[in-house]
Design a protein around this motif. Structure first.
Motif, PDB file in Angstrom:
ATOM      1  N   PHE A 297       0.898  -1.054   0.057  1.00 41.09           N
ATOM      2  CA  PHE A 297      -0.477  -0.368   0.454  1.00 41.09           C
ATOM      3  C   PHE A 297       0.475   1.061  -0.220  1.00 41.09           C
ATOM      4  CE2 PHE A 297      -2.063   3.405   2.627  1.00 41.09           C
ATOM      5  CZ  PHE A 297      -3.211   3.520   1.655  1.00 41.09           C
ATOM      6  N   GLY A 298       2.113   1.494   0.366  1.00 41.63           N
ATOM      7  CA  GLY A 298       2.870   2.516   1.069  1.00 41.63           C
ATOM      8  C   GLY A 298       3.548   2.837  -0.450  1.00 41.63           C
ATOM      9  N   GLN A 299       3.532   1.726  -1.590  1.00 36.23           N
ATOM     10  CA  GLN A 299       4.018   2.264  -2.597  1.00 36.23           C
ATOM     11  C   GLN A 299       2.647   2.435  -3.753  1.00 36.23           C
ATOM     12  OE1 GLN A 299       6.001  -1.565  -4.162  1.00 36.23           O
ATOM     13  NE2 GLN A 299       7.619  -1.316  -2.278  1.00 36.23           N
ATOM     14  N   LEU A 300       1.230   1.986  -3.655  1.00 34.98           N
ATOM     15  CA  LEU A 300      -0.069   1.963  -4.282  1.00 34.98           C
ATOM     16  C   LEU A 300       0.527   4.678  -3.965  1.00 34.98           C
ATOM     17  CD1 LEU A 300      -2.737   1.762  -5.953  1.00 34.98           C
ATOM     18  CD2 LEU A 300      -3.755   2.390  -3.582  1.00 34.98           C
ATOM     19  N   ALA A 301       0.259   4.739  -5.496  1.00 37.50           N
ATOM     20  CA  ALA A 301       0.285   6.381  -5.800  1.00 37.50           C
ATOM     21  C   ALA A 301      -0.628   6.609  -5.710  1.00 37.50           C
ATOM     22  CB  ALA A 301       1.388   6.443  -7.028  1.00 37.50           C
ATOM     23  N   ASP A 302      -1.732   6.689  -5.672  1.00 40.14           N
ATOM     24  CA  ASP A 302      -3.091   7.150  -5.401  1.00 40.14           C
ATOM     25  C   ASP A 302      -3.219   7.939  -3.850  1.00 40.14           C
ATOM     26  OD1 ASP A 302      -5.799   8.209  -5.244  1.00 40.14           O
ATOM     27  OD2 ASP A 302      -6.411   6.299  -5.405  1.00 40.14           O
ATOM     28  N   PRO A 303      -3.231   9.727  -4.132  1.00 43.41           N
ATOM     29  CA  PRO A 303      -3.167  10.351  -2.665  1.00 43.41           C
ATOM     30  C   PRO A 303      -4.208   9.498  -2.042  1.00 43.41           C
ATOM     31  CG  PRO A 303      -3.679  11.976  -4.369  1.00 43.41           C
ATOM     32  CD  PRO A 303      -3.458   9.963  -5.510  1.00 43.41           C
ATOM     33  N   ALA A 304      -5.711   9.529  -3.076  1.00 43.83           N
ATOM     34  CA  ALA A 304      -7.260   8.978  -1.791  1.00 43.83           C
ATOM     35  C   ALA A 304      -7.146   8.099  -1.532  1.00 43.83           C
ATOM     36  CB  ALA A 304      -8.393   9.787  -2.845  1.00 43.83           C
ATOM     37  N   ALA A 305      -6.594   7.277  -1.963  1.00 46.48           N
ATOM     38  CA  ALA A 305      -6.639   5.307  -1.785  1.00 46.48           C
ATOM     39  C   ALA A 305      -6.913   5.616   0.023  1.00 46.48           C
ATOM     40  CB  ALA A 305      -5.546   4.925  -2.418  1.00 46.48           C
ATOM     41  N   ARG A 306      -7.424   4.018   0.207  1.00 45.47           N
ATOM     42  CA  ARG A 306      -7.175   4.412   1.840  1.00 45.47           C
ATOM     43  C   ARG A 306      -7.198   3.222   2.324  1.00 45.47           C
ATOM     44  NH1 ARG A 306     -11.560   5.251   6.642  1.00 45.47           N
ATOM     45  NH2 ARG A 306     -12.958   4.873   4.386  1.00 45.47           N
ATOM     46  N   LEU A 307      -6.423   3.084   3.294  1.00 42.22           N
ATOM     47  CA  LEU A 307      -5.685   1.613   3.758  1.00 42.22           C
ATOM     48  C   LEU A 307      -6.614   1.244   5.256  1.00 42.22           C
ATOM     49  CD1 LEU A 307      -5.315  -0.949   3.982  1.00 42.22           C
ATOM     50  CD2 LEU A 307      -3.007  -0.512   4.452  1.00 42.22           C
ATOM     51  N   VAL A 308      -7.613   0.642   6.142  1.00 42.15           N
ATOM     52  CA  VAL A 308      -8.215   0.211   7.322  1.00 42.15           C
ATOM     53  C   VAL A 308      -7.558  -1.382   6.880  1.00 42.15           C
ATOM     54  CG1 VAL A 308      -9.891   0.438   8.480  1.00 42.15           C
ATOM     55  CG2 VAL A 308     -10.448   1.778   6.934  1.00 42.15           C
ATOM     56  N   VAL A 309      -6.866  -0.739   8.608  1.00 42.52           N
ATOM     57  CA  VAL A 309      -6.522  -1.999   9.401  1.00 42.52           C
ATOM     58  C   VAL A 309      -7.611  -1.957  10.784  1.00 42.52           C
ATOM     59  CG1 VAL A 309      -4.308  -3.422  10.304  1.00 42.52           C
ATOM     60  CG2 VAL A 309      -3.991  -1.824   8.319  1.00 42.52           C
ATOM     61  N   ALA A 310      -8.217  -3.278  10.914  1.00 39.35           N
ATOM     62  CA  ALA A 310      -9.007  -3.336  11.693  1.00 39.35           C
ATOM     63  C   ALA A 310      -8.698  -4.485  12.292  1.00 39.35           C
ATOM     64  CB  ALA A 310     -10.098  -2.797  11.390  1.00 39.35           C
ATOM     65  N   GLY A 311      -8.643  -4.559  13.958  1.00 37.93           N
ATOM     66  CA  GLY A 311      -8.418  -6.281  14.824  1.00 37.93           C
ATOM     67  C   GLY A 311      -7.608  -6.268  15.884  1.00 37.93           C
ATOM     68  N   GLU A 312      -7.404  -7.311  16.646  1.00 41.51           N
ATOM     69  CA  GLU A 312      -7.385  -7.377  17.821  1.00 41.51           C
ATOM     70  C   GLU A 312      -5.311  -7.600  17.315  1.00 41.51           C
ATOM     71  OE1 GLU A 312      -5.647  -7.075  21.485  1.00 41.51           O
ATOM     72  OE2 GLU A 312      -8.182  -6.383  20.643  1.00 41.51           O
ATOM     73  N   PRO A 313      -4.133  -6.922  17.353  1.00 43.91           N
ATOM     74  CA  PRO A 313      -3.446  -7.943  17.175  1.00 43.91           C
ATOM     75  C   PRO A 313      -2.982  -8.644  17.916  1.00 43.91           C
ATOM     76  CG  PRO A 313      -3.038  -5.306  17.280  1.00 43.91           C
ATOM     77  CD  PRO A 313      -4.349  -5.479  17.683  1.00 43.91           C
ATOM     78  N   ALA A 314      -2.199 -10.471  17.940  1.00 44.24           N
ATOM     79  CA  ALA A 314      -1.813 -10.674  18.564  1.00 44.24           C
ATOM     80  C   ALA A 314      -0.284 -11.114  19.599  1.00 44.24           C
ATOM     81  CB  ALA A 314      -1.932 -12.085  17.578  1.00 44.24           C
ATOM     82  N   THR A 315       0.005  -9.800  18.968  1.00 43.27           N
ATOM     83  CA  THR A 315       1.358  -9.432  19.508  1.00 43.27           C
ATOM     84  C   THR A 315       2.191  -8.153  19.584  1.00 43.27           C
ATOM     85  OG1 THR A 315       2.871  -9.697  17.634  1.00 43.27           O
ATOM     86  CG2 THR A 315       2.224 -11.827  18.909  1.00 43.27           C
TER      87      THR A 315
ATOM     88  N   ASP B  78     -20.357  -6.968  16.045  1.00 49.89           N
ATOM     89  CA  ASP B  78     -20.637  -7.058  15.021  1.00 49.89           C
ATOM     90  C   ASP B  78     -20.594  -6.071  14.440  1.00 49.89           C
ATOM     91  OD1 ASP B  78     -20.263  -9.814  14.921  1.00 49.89           O
ATOM     92  OD2 ASP B  78     -22.062 -10.439  15.471  1.00 49.89           O
ATOM     93  N   GLU B  79     -21.731  -4.829  15.029  1.00 50.35           N
ATOM     94  CA  GLU B  79     -22.182  -3.792  14.108  1.00 50.35           C
ATOM     95  C   GLU B  79     -20.648  -2.794  14.012  1.00 50.35           C
ATOM     96  OE1 GLU B  79     -22.812  -4.450  17.627  1.00 50.35           O
ATOM     97  OE2 GLU B  79     -24.731  -5.157  17.804  1.00 50.35           O
ATOM     98  N   GLU B  80     -19.656  -2.742  14.497  1.00 48.57           N
ATOM     99  CA  GLU B  80     -18.542  -1.869  14.136  1.00 48.57           C
ATOM    100  C   GLU B  80     -18.058  -2.569  13.193  1.00 48.57           C
ATOM    101  OE1 GLU B  80     -15.856  -0.098  16.906  1.00 48.57           O
ATOM    102  OE2 GLU B  80     -17.710  -0.442  18.503  1.00 48.57           O
ATOM    103  N   LEU B  81     -17.628  -3.390  12.912  1.00 47.65           N
ATOM    104  CA  LEU B  81     -17.707  -4.426  11.830  1.00 47.65           C
ATOM    105  C   LEU B  81     -18.022  -4.028  10.425  1.00 47.65           C
ATOM    106  CD1 LEU B  81     -15.808  -6.540  10.270  1.00 47.65           C
ATOM    107  CD2 LEU B  81     -17.039  -8.309  11.662  1.00 47.65           C
ATOM    108  N   SER B  82     -19.459  -4.373  11.014  1.00 47.99           N
ATOM    109  CA  SER B  82     -20.466  -4.770   9.691  1.00 47.99           C
ATOM    110  C   SER B  82     -19.957  -3.119   9.055  1.00 47.99           C
ATOM    111  CB  SER B  82     -21.866  -4.393  10.153  1.00 47.99           C
ATOM    112  OG  SER B  82     -22.210  -4.828   8.695  1.00 47.99           O
ATOM    113  N   ALA B  83     -20.116  -1.673   9.866  1.00 44.28           N
ATOM    114  CA  ALA B  83     -19.507  -0.403   9.162  1.00 44.28           C
ATOM    115  C   ALA B  83     -18.404  -0.214   8.746  1.00 44.28           C
ATOM    116  CB  ALA B  83     -20.211   0.402  10.388  1.00 44.28           C
ATOM    117  N   LEU B  84     -17.909  -0.894   9.437  1.00 48.56           N
ATOM    118  CA  LEU B  84     -15.943  -0.710   8.454  1.00 48.56           C
ATOM    119  C   LEU B  84     -15.952  -1.433   6.714  1.00 48.56           C
ATOM    120  CD1 LEU B  84     -13.649  -1.740  10.775  1.00 48.56           C
ATOM    121  CD2 LEU B  84     -14.185   0.619   9.519  1.00 48.56           C
ATOM    122  N   VAL B  85     -16.706  -2.602   6.839  1.00 47.66           N
ATOM    123  CA  VAL B  85     -16.605  -3.760   5.132  1.00 47.66           C
ATOM    124  C   VAL B  85     -17.887  -2.983   4.431  1.00 47.66           C
ATOM    125  CG1 VAL B  85     -18.052  -6.324   4.427  1.00 47.66           C
ATOM    126  CG2 VAL B  85     -16.636  -5.954   6.609  1.00 47.66           C
ATOM    127  N   ARG B  86     -18.730  -2.361   5.217  1.00 50.38           N
ATOM    128  CA  ARG B  86     -19.821  -1.960   4.671  1.00 50.38           C
ATOM    129  C   ARG B  86     -19.081   0.016   3.203  1.00 50.38           C
ATOM    130  NH1 ARG B  86     -25.464  -3.148   4.803  1.00 50.38           N
ATOM    131  NH2 ARG B  86     -25.858  -4.505   6.021  1.00 50.38           N
TER     132      ARG B  86
END
Length: 345
Positions: free
Chosen positions: A189-207, A233-241
């Protein structure tokens, strides 16, 4: 009065001991199956070593067997090895039905030598393997049935015509573990040139290292948006939508509840190309399952966003036969079938 549904002599339900605890705060695969089973025919028991070793049960249903051995504390892990060996002895003596759902071909993190020996011994005692897709390989000569993974439309809500994504959002969600390739994703993603692109990382880290990986990526690139905690579930659903594409950059992928959560909400997925994901694409359609070949690149991400933008926004993937009621009916046939009848005879 009609006769009771065949289960045990006298109509007693067949007792199925799960290798996991049921009824936790966050429903698992086993919880979804359990909720849809007929309690007059099948009584499901949560796992404890006390129940496993001295309790009354007819069938052992195994999920992720390595979790019965592993523990952060080395003394407790050693104790679990002993208890697991005693469970194997009880199985050998009583010869109950042993059903194993093969979620993964092998544990994601390699265990120690004793663990591997114990798991191999258990596998030799399995009377029926349940695989979630036809590509799963099991021990030669072992009975096997295929029961497709269920979907989550009822839990997460139907896709409907609610407002969706902005066409530029990539989403990774789920428990953050090293094998899932989050490091590769943030690099691509860091190499993706599109300035409007967005990466959402969601979840509990294992470490702590997994947490630091995502936080460092967010600090270096404001387009990275972390949500580093368990999501209801409600927050997850909103992120996926709100996502255009769910990206699963796993180093290896065989079965994934995350994938079916995304498809349940009509969000396309980008996954490693293999026989399993190709078969799923043939089932639900190429608009929904797009493959990439490792290593994941910025071009893969850009192409996935473009393909998702071209699909019909009102379309939903075909997931017929993956309702949990259908999944449970097929499990009931396994639990009540001849392969598990040893101790019930």
């Amino acid at each position: 009065m009609p006769d009771p549904t065949p289960s045990q002599p006298g109509g007693r339900p067949v007792r199925v001991l799960q290798s996991v605890r049921l009824g936790g705060a966050h429903p698992s695969y086993a919880d979804h199956v359990a909720a849809a089973l007929d309690p007059q025919r099948l009584e499901l028991l949560s796992f404890s070593y006390r129940t496993a070793l001295v309790g009354r049960w007819d069938v052992l249903h195994v999920h992720w067997p390595e979790n019965l051995i592993r523990h952060r504390s080395r003394p407790r892990q050693a104790l679990r090895c002993v208890l697991f060996a005693l469970l194997l002895l009880r199985i050998r003596v009583l010869r109950p039905g042993v059903v194993r759902t093969v979620h993964n071909v092998a544990p994601h993190e390699r265990g120690h030598r004793v663990e591997r020996a114990l798991l191999a011994a258990l596998d030799r005692r399995v009377t029926c393997h349940v695989r979630l897709n036809d590509e799963t390989k099991v021990r030669r000569g072992a009975p096997v049935v295929t029961i497709p993974h269920g979907h989550y439309r009822a839990e997460l809500g139907a896709a409907g015509d609610l407002p969706r994504d902005d066409g530029r959002t990539l989403l990774f969600f789920g428990f953050l573990r090293p094998y899932k390739g989050v490091d590769v994703l943030v690099e691509a993603f860091g190499q993706l040139a599109d300035p409007a692109a967005r990466l959402v990382v969601a979840g509990e880290p294992a470490t702590p290292a997994m947490r630091a990986l995502v936080e460092d990526a967010a600090a270096a690139d404001p387009r990275v948006e972390p949500h580093l905690s368990f999501l209801p579930d409600e927050e997850l659903s909103a992120l996926v939508r709100a996502a255009t594409v769910v990206v699963l950059p796993y180093r290896e992928i065989h079965n994934s509840g995350v994938l079916f959560a995304a498809l349940s909400l009509a969000c396309p997925v980008l996954v490693p190309e293999n026989a399993v994901t190709a078969a799923l694409r043939a089932e639900v359609g190429a608009d929904w399952v797009r493959g990439f070949t490792h290593p994941l690149t910025a071009d893969d991400l850009s192409a996935a966003l473009a393909a998702a933008a071209d699909r019909d926004p009102a379309a939903v993937p075909e997931l017929a036969g993956r309702e949990w009621s259908a999944v449970a009916d097929r499990y009931a046939a396994v639990f009540l079938g001849p392969a598990t009848a040893g101790a019930r005879a």
